[in-house]
Scaffold this active site. Structure first.
Site, PDB file in Angstrom:
ATOM      1  N   LYS A   1       0.854  -1.197   0.000  1.00  0.00           N
ATOM      2  CA  LYS A   1       0.000   0.000   0.000  1.00  0.00           C
ATOM      3  C   LYS A   1       0.887   1.243   0.000  1.00  0.00           C
ATOM      4  CE  LYS A   1      -3.951   0.108   1.052  1.00  0.00           C
ATOM      5  NZ  LYS A   1      -5.125   0.321   0.224  1.00  0.00           N
ATOM      6  N   SER A   2       0.479   2.257  -0.744  1.00  0.00           N
ATOM      7  CA  SER A   2       1.266   3.487  -0.823  1.00  0.00           C
ATOM      8  C   SER A   2       1.337   4.200   0.525  1.00  0.00           C
ATOM      9  CB  SER A   2       0.701   4.420  -1.887  1.00  0.00           C
ATOM     10  OG  SER A   2      -0.613   4.817  -1.571  1.00  0.00           O
ATOM     11  N   THR A   3       0.313   4.054   1.350  1.00  0.00           N
ATOM     12  CA  THR A   3       0.329   4.690   2.673  1.00  0.00           C
ATOM     13  C   THR A   3       1.519   4.204   3.483  1.00  0.00           C
ATOM     14  OG1 THR A   3      -2.079   4.925   2.642  1.00  0.00           O
ATOM     15  CG2 THR A   3      -1.001   5.033   4.802  1.00  0.00           C
TER      16      THR A   3
ATOM     17  N   ALA B   1       4.259   2.577   2.142  1.00  0.00           N
ATOM     18  CA  ALA B   1       5.483   2.865   1.380  1.00  0.00           C
ATOM     19  C   ALA B   1       5.960   4.292   1.620  1.00  0.00           C
ATOM     20  CB  ALA B   1       5.238   2.634  -0.109  1.00  0.00           C
ATOM     21  N   ARG B   2       5.037   5.230   1.735  1.00  0.00           N
ATOM     22  CA  ARG B   2       5.395   6.633   1.960  1.00  0.00           C
ATOM     23  C   ARG B   2       5.940   6.870   3.363  1.00  0.00           C
ATOM     24  NH1 ARG B   2       1.055   9.852  -1.727  1.00  0.00           N
ATOM     25  NH2 ARG B   2       0.913   8.214  -3.284  1.00  0.00           N
TER      26      ARG B   2
ATOM     27  N   GLU C   1       5.458  -9.869   4.774  1.00  0.00           N
ATOM     28  CA  GLU C   1       6.680  -9.389   5.412  1.00  0.00           C
ATOM     29  C   GLU C   1       6.682  -7.866   5.340  1.00  0.00           C
ATOM     30  OE1 GLU C   1      10.621  -7.685   5.250  1.00  0.00           O
ATOM     31  OE2 GLU C   1      10.189  -8.756   3.406  1.00  0.00           O
TER      32      GLU C   1
ATOM     33  N   GLN D   1      -2.115  -4.787  -1.933  1.00  0.00           N
ATOM     34  CA  GLN D   1      -3.112  -5.019  -2.976  1.00  0.00           C
ATOM     35  C   GLN D   1      -2.701  -6.207  -3.833  1.00  0.00           C
ATOM     36  OE1 GLN D   1      -3.708  -2.297  -6.413  1.00  0.00           O
ATOM     37  NE2 GLN D   1      -5.852  -2.341  -5.800  1.00  0.00           N
TER      38      GLN D   1
END
EC number: 3.5.4.13
Length: 184
Positions: A107-109, A111-112, A133, A152
């Site tokens: 998820k980008s949340t 990753a950011r 992981e 996702q």
């Protein structure tokens, strides 16, 4: 090979149990989103975590993994130490059709925030809870929220069913439940 739509994912989940439990639309109120999206499914992380610790000065060996390298926690919020990782699992149980390969992206949340989610592809015929992981690449502690979106899954249909599926070759992670450590 083509990516499969929300209509196909919904049909497979509802009539063939491909994803259980299945959330038919994106949920995002006050949480990291999860559920069916346009061309994928955002899975949730369960509340079972194995957090890496090096208290015993172990060597990480994929051929002989020391289970005591982890501390187990059942919690709504997992805190991963700086530059460390944790294993978890999806809330959802997946059953992959014989002509489909499933790939997973973080998820980008997360990753950011410097939190990377890694999962190998779900092969045709595989089923089980997916072991996730989470790598904390930051020099600070990082939080993972149970029962919220973690990653996702994208469903890719092959041009024909595979000759030998994961189930046919009795793969070592077939039917896994809970957080599963490396096996040889």
């Amino acid at each position: 090979m083509s990516i499969l739509s929300d209509r196909w994912i919904r049909e497979q989940a509802q009539t063939h149990g491909m994803i259980e439990p299945f959330v038919e639309s994106q949920r995002r109120e006050g949480c990291i989103s999860y559920g069916l999206s346009s061309y994928g499914y955002d899975a949730r992380v369960a509340d079972e975590f194995k957090i890496f610790t090096n208290v015993d000065s172990a060597v990480v060996d994929p051929k002989d993994f020391a289970a005591n390298s982890f501390v187990d926690r059942k919690t709504d919020v997992c805190v991963i130490p700086p530059n460390s990782f944790a294993l978890a699992r999806t809330v959802e149980y997946f059953r992959v059709p014989r002509d489909v390969l499933v790939i997973c992206l973080g998820k980008s949340t997360y990753a950011r925030c410097g939190i990377i989610v890694n999962v190998t592809p779900l092969e045709p015929g595989w089923e089980g809870h997916v072991t996730l992981e989470f790598s904390n690449t930051t020099p600070l502690p990082a939080k993972i929220y149970a029962n919220e979106g973690a990653c996702q899954f994208l469903f890719l249909q092959g041009n024909e069913p595979c000759e030998t599926s994961y189930a046919d070759r009795a793969g070592k992670y077939m039917g896994q439940k809970g957080v599963t450590l490396p096996r040889l």
